[in-house]
Design an enzyme around this catalytic site. Structure first.
Site, PDB file in Angstrom:
ATOM      1  N   GLU A   1       0.809  -1.104  -0.117  1.00  0.00           N
ATOM      2  CA  GLU A   1       0.355  -0.028   0.227  1.00  0.00           C
ATOM      3  C   GLU A   1       1.176   0.899  -0.033  1.00  0.00           C
ATOM      4  O   GLU A   1       0.327   2.118  -0.429  1.00  0.00           O
ATOM      5  CB  GLU A   1      -1.513   0.112   1.217  1.00  0.00           C
TER       6      GLU A   1
ATOM      7  N   CYS B   1      16.284  -6.682   0.438  1.00  0.00           N
ATOM      8  CA  CYS B   1      16.723  -7.335   0.702  1.00  0.00           C
ATOM      9  C   CYS B   1      17.420  -8.379   0.599  1.00  0.00           C
ATOM     10  O   CYS B   1      18.894  -9.225   1.871  1.00  0.00           O
ATOM     11  CB  CYS B   1      15.667  -8.722   0.895  1.00  0.00           C
TER      12      CYS B   1
HETATM   13  P1  NAD Z   1       5.605  -5.902   4.882  1.00  0.00           P
HETATM   14  O1  NAD Z   1       6.115  -6.943   5.695  1.00  0.00           O
HETATM   15  O2  NAD Z   1       5.523  -4.753   6.154  1.00  0.00           O
HETATM   16  O3  NAD Z   1       4.303  -6.078   3.804  1.00  0.00           O
HETATM   17  C1  NAD Z   1       5.196  -6.843   2.892  1.00  0.00           C
HETATM   18  C2  NAD Z   1       3.088  -7.622   2.415  1.00  0.00           C
HETATM   19  O4  NAD Z   1       2.320  -7.275   3.434  1.00  0.00           O
HETATM   20  C3  NAD Z   1       2.565  -6.008   2.033  1.00  0.00           C
HETATM   21  O5  NAD Z   1       1.818  -6.624   0.669  1.00  0.00           O
HETATM   22  C4  NAD Z   1       1.481  -5.182   3.768  1.00  0.00           C
HETATM   23  O6  NAD Z   1       0.766  -4.712   2.781  1.00  0.00           O
HETATM   24  C5  NAD Z   1       1.092  -6.716   4.090  1.00  0.00           C
HETATM   25  N1  NAD Z   1       1.198  -6.578   5.730  1.00  0.00           N
HETATM   26  C6  NAD Z   1       1.997  -5.667   6.539  1.00  0.00           C
HETATM   27  N2  NAD Z   1       0.888  -6.066   7.770  1.00  0.00           N
HETATM   28  C7  NAD Z   1       0.805  -6.744   7.432  1.00  0.00           C
HETATM   29  C8  NAD Z   1       0.023  -7.788   8.234  1.00  0.00           C
HETATM   30  N3  NAD Z   1      -0.125  -7.263   9.864  1.00  0.00           N
HETATM   31  N4  NAD Z   1      -0.886  -8.855   8.054  1.00  0.00           N
HETATM   32  C9  NAD Z   1      -0.479  -9.063   7.001  1.00  0.00           C
HETATM   33  N5  NAD Z   1      -0.459  -8.739   5.707  1.00  0.00           N
HETATM   34  C10 NAD Z   1       0.791  -7.484   5.971  1.00  0.00           C
HETATM   35  O7  NAD Z   1       7.506  -5.758   4.551  1.00  0.00           O
HETATM   36  P2  NAD Z   1       7.588  -4.134   3.506  1.00  0.00           P
HETATM   37  O8  NAD Z   1       8.581  -3.681   4.982  1.00  0.00           O
HETATM   38  O9  NAD Z   1       6.860  -3.975   2.089  1.00  0.00           O
HETATM   39  O10 NAD Z   1       9.262  -5.191   2.805  1.00  0.00           O
HETATM   40  C11 NAD Z   1      10.356  -4.825   3.276  1.00  0.00           C
HETATM   41  C12 NAD Z   1      10.483  -6.316   3.703  1.00  0.00           C
HETATM   42  O11 NAD Z   1      10.109  -7.052   3.007  1.00  0.00           O
HETATM   43  C13 NAD Z   1      11.922  -6.294   4.501  1.00  0.00           C
HETATM   44  O12 NAD Z   1      11.621  -7.087   5.427  1.00  0.00           O
HETATM   45  C14 NAD Z   1      13.115  -7.670   3.439  1.00  0.00           C
HETATM   46  O13 NAD Z   1      13.982  -8.504   3.750  1.00  0.00           O
HETATM   47  C15 NAD Z   1      11.616  -7.737   2.871  1.00  0.00           C
HETATM   48  N6  NAD Z   1      11.242  -8.848   0.980  1.00  0.00           N
HETATM   49  C16 NAD Z   1      12.543  -9.736   1.182  1.00  0.00           C
HETATM   50  C17 NAD Z   1      12.722 -10.918  -0.162  1.00  0.00           C
HETATM   51  C18 NAD Z   1      13.169 -11.683  -0.233  1.00  0.00           C
HETATM   52  O14 NAD Z   1      13.092 -12.397  -1.537  1.00  0.00           O
HETATM   53  N7  NAD Z   1      13.331 -12.333   0.845  1.00  0.00           N
HETATM   54  C19 NAD Z   1      12.589  -9.468  -0.764  1.00  0.00           C
HETATM   55  C20 NAD Z   1      11.811  -8.358  -0.463  1.00  0.00           C
HETATM   56  C21 NAD Z   1      12.025  -7.654   0.630  1.00  0.00           C
END
Ligand code: NAD
Length: 499
Positions: free
Chosen positions: A176, A281
């Site tokens: 979002e 990441c």
């Molecule tokens: P996030 O976990 O906050 O959000 C990811 C998704 O989950 C979003 O679509 C969000 O709307 C949803 N979300 C958030 N809170 C939620 C909840 N309480 N319940 C259900 N859904 C929820 O992550 P972010 O801040 O958008 O991204 C950064 C993170 O992603 C970092 O930890 C990074 O390391 C990781 N990442 C990992 C990879 C990989 O391939 N391992 C790749 C890119 C990013």
């Protein structure tokens, strides 16, 4: 102010939940749009429509589906600049970095053009008398992808490309925080010839995710984001009987051996530690020099390189190395962790805390930080900071450096810089981490290999893109057929070999 939408059945649809989230321009701190947060009813409607559209798409022959992918690639190249501008404006990363984000997604779509080859199945002629045996890969039905803010083009494409090429309908729930590029991708998919309803983009937060997790018509979920949310989605999705793969956070170590080319290693660390403001990441967030002399020489090389970094808005073009972080909350969290590092006794040798950019005082900029003499008990070592902060943990020996990487709970990527082939090979074999670089700081595999970490960086047993993605988005059916033509065996009640 711009009001964003969902994308349902091939059209922009206004949100009806009455709930919205602000979308910022991280460089100025201004709210530039608001995005609707879907309710359970809106998710269920999008899924029902996708389920209606899927059978015809699943029955479309794979080369026709591949042609849609081919045309989509052409359109991505046509609109590259427009997409990159939108991406940078919402995310904050530099324009070259935004183009890279789109390009690495595009390459997975190119890989998906090979779907007819990947979906061929297997055949055994004459497995028994008059008996042939074959297996086919069939789409799952409706799959969903929940993606993070940091790669708003690449990761949605990693998910939707293979899912659609395999004949599934796909529900994308992008972050979002930067939802505009995913909506533009959906428009381009339609222009490329994807039938309406096969790809739905629903914006939202936890409510939307929970509705996806609980919708019985969704057969599979691919998630990328932080580890606590990955664990939650994996648990709830699996207990609802879905196929789930979740990719989580990271703390990537780079080991610098005494024989390494230290200038090469320092350049690599600066690129991998501070590129995209550390919001990758696969960023390197821990440098592990082996031996005091290596550590001193490395720090001496890092300081001037880091102090020279130019931090600014993407609109400043090539004059900027990295931009702001995504939100004010992300900035506050990074600075809080920096303070904890100082309080817990790490040596802050490059201090970015006072960073201010004239004319952009309300932007979410964070100056670069370098810590030396970090220890394993400190919060800056244990936690993912996801900002422009590099921690140095000095190791006495190679074995100690290897143990640091292996003992950390995350296992996404790691790298070793050395001129010694034996050490590099030993490291690649022994380390319990998914993606390894040898004199390569960010070893992100290309589209035709698979991407995935180990330990707390991934949940589920298949990786993203590459051959695993075709396994994840299909299920196998195996057929045993006999045309007896003269073979009379009589009845048998035994479980017996065919020959
Ligand atoms: P996030 O976990 O906050 O959000 C990811 C998704 O989950 C979003 O679509 C969000 O709307 C949803 N979300 C958030 N809170 C939620 C909840 N309480 N319940 C259900 N859904 C929820 O992550 P972010 O801040 O958008 O991204 C950064 C993170 O992603 C970092 O930890 C990074 O390391 C990781 N990442 C990992 C990879 C990989 O391939 N391992 C790749 C890119 C990013």
């Amino acid at each position: 102010m711009q009001e964003l939408t969902h994308w349902i059945n091939g059209a922009h649809v206004t949100g009806t939940s009455g709930r919205f989230a602000d979308v910022f321009n991280p460089a100025t701190g201004e709210v530039q749009a608001r995005v609707p947060l879907a309710s359970k009813q809106e998710i269920d409607h999008a899924v029902a429509e996708a389920a209606r559209a899927q059978p015809a798409w699943g029955a479309t022959n794979p080369q026709r589906r591949a042609r849609v992918m081919m045309e989509f690639v052409r359109l991505l190249n046509r609109d590259m600049d427009k997409l990159a501008q939108t991406l940078s404006r919402e995310h904050g990363k530099t324009l070259p970095d935004a183009r890279g984000d789109i390009q690495r997604g595009l390459e997975v779509i190119e890989y998906c053009i090979g779907a007819p080859q990947m979906l061929k199945g297997e055949f055994t002629d004459s497995a028994g008398p008059g008996i042939d045996m074959y297996s086919m890969r069939q789409p799952l039905g409706v799959a969903a992808g929940i993606t993070p803010f940091n790669f708003p083009a690449m990761i949605p494409m990693w998910k939707m490309g293979p899912a659609l090429a395999c004949g599934n309908a796909f529900i994308l729930k992008p972050s979002e925080r930067d939802p505009s590029v995913p909506l533009m991708l959906a428009e381009l998919m339609q222009e490329a010839g994807l039938p309406d309803g096969v790809l739905q983009v629903v914006n939202g937060d936890k409510d939307a995710v929970d509705a996806i997790l609980d919708n019985p018509a969704i057969a599979a979920i691919g998630f990328v984001g932080s580890t606590p949310i990955a664990e939650y989605i994996y648990g709830r999705g699996c207990s609802n009987g879905k196929r789930v793969q979740c990719f989580g956070g990271a703390k990537n170590h780079m080991i610098i051996m005494p024989d390494a080319d230290l200038d090469l290693a320092a350049d690599a660390l600066v690129g991998a530690g501070y590129g995209a403001a550390g919001e990758r990441c696969m960023a390197i967030s821990v440098a592990v020099p082996v031996g005091e002399a290596t550590a001193d020489a490395l720090i001496e090389r890092l300081i001037p390189r880091i102090e020279k970094l130019k931090v600014g808005p993407y609109t400043a073009g090539n004059d900027v190395d990295y931009g702001p972080v995504v939100t004010a909350a992300a900035k506050a969290n990074i600075l809080r962790l920096v303070e904890s590092g100082v309080a817990q006794g790490a040596k802050l040798v490059v201090d970015g805390r006072g960073f201010k950019l004239q004319g952009y005082e309300d932007g979410f900029f964070v100056g670069p930080h370098l810590f030396d003499r970090v220890t394993r008990d400190m919060d800056i070592y244990r936690k993912e900071i996801f900002g422009p902060v590099l921690s140095t943990v000095r190791a006495r020996t190679y074995e100690e450096a290897l143990a640091h990487a292996m003992d950390h709970e995350y296992g996404n990527g790691t790298a070793i810089f050395t001129r010694d082939g034996d050490t590099a090979r030993d490291f690649a074999h022994r380390v319990n981490i998914g993606m390894i670089g040898i004199n390569v700081p960010i070893p992100v595999p290309l589209a035709y290999h698979t991407f995935g970490g180990w330990k707390k960086s991934a949940f589920g047993d298949l990786n993203q893109h590459g051959p695993d993605s075709f396994r994840f988005y299909t299920r196998t059916k195996t057929i045993t057929s006999r045309w007896p033509s003269g073979i009379k065996e009589g009845a048998s009640l035994n479980f017996r070999p065919m020959d």
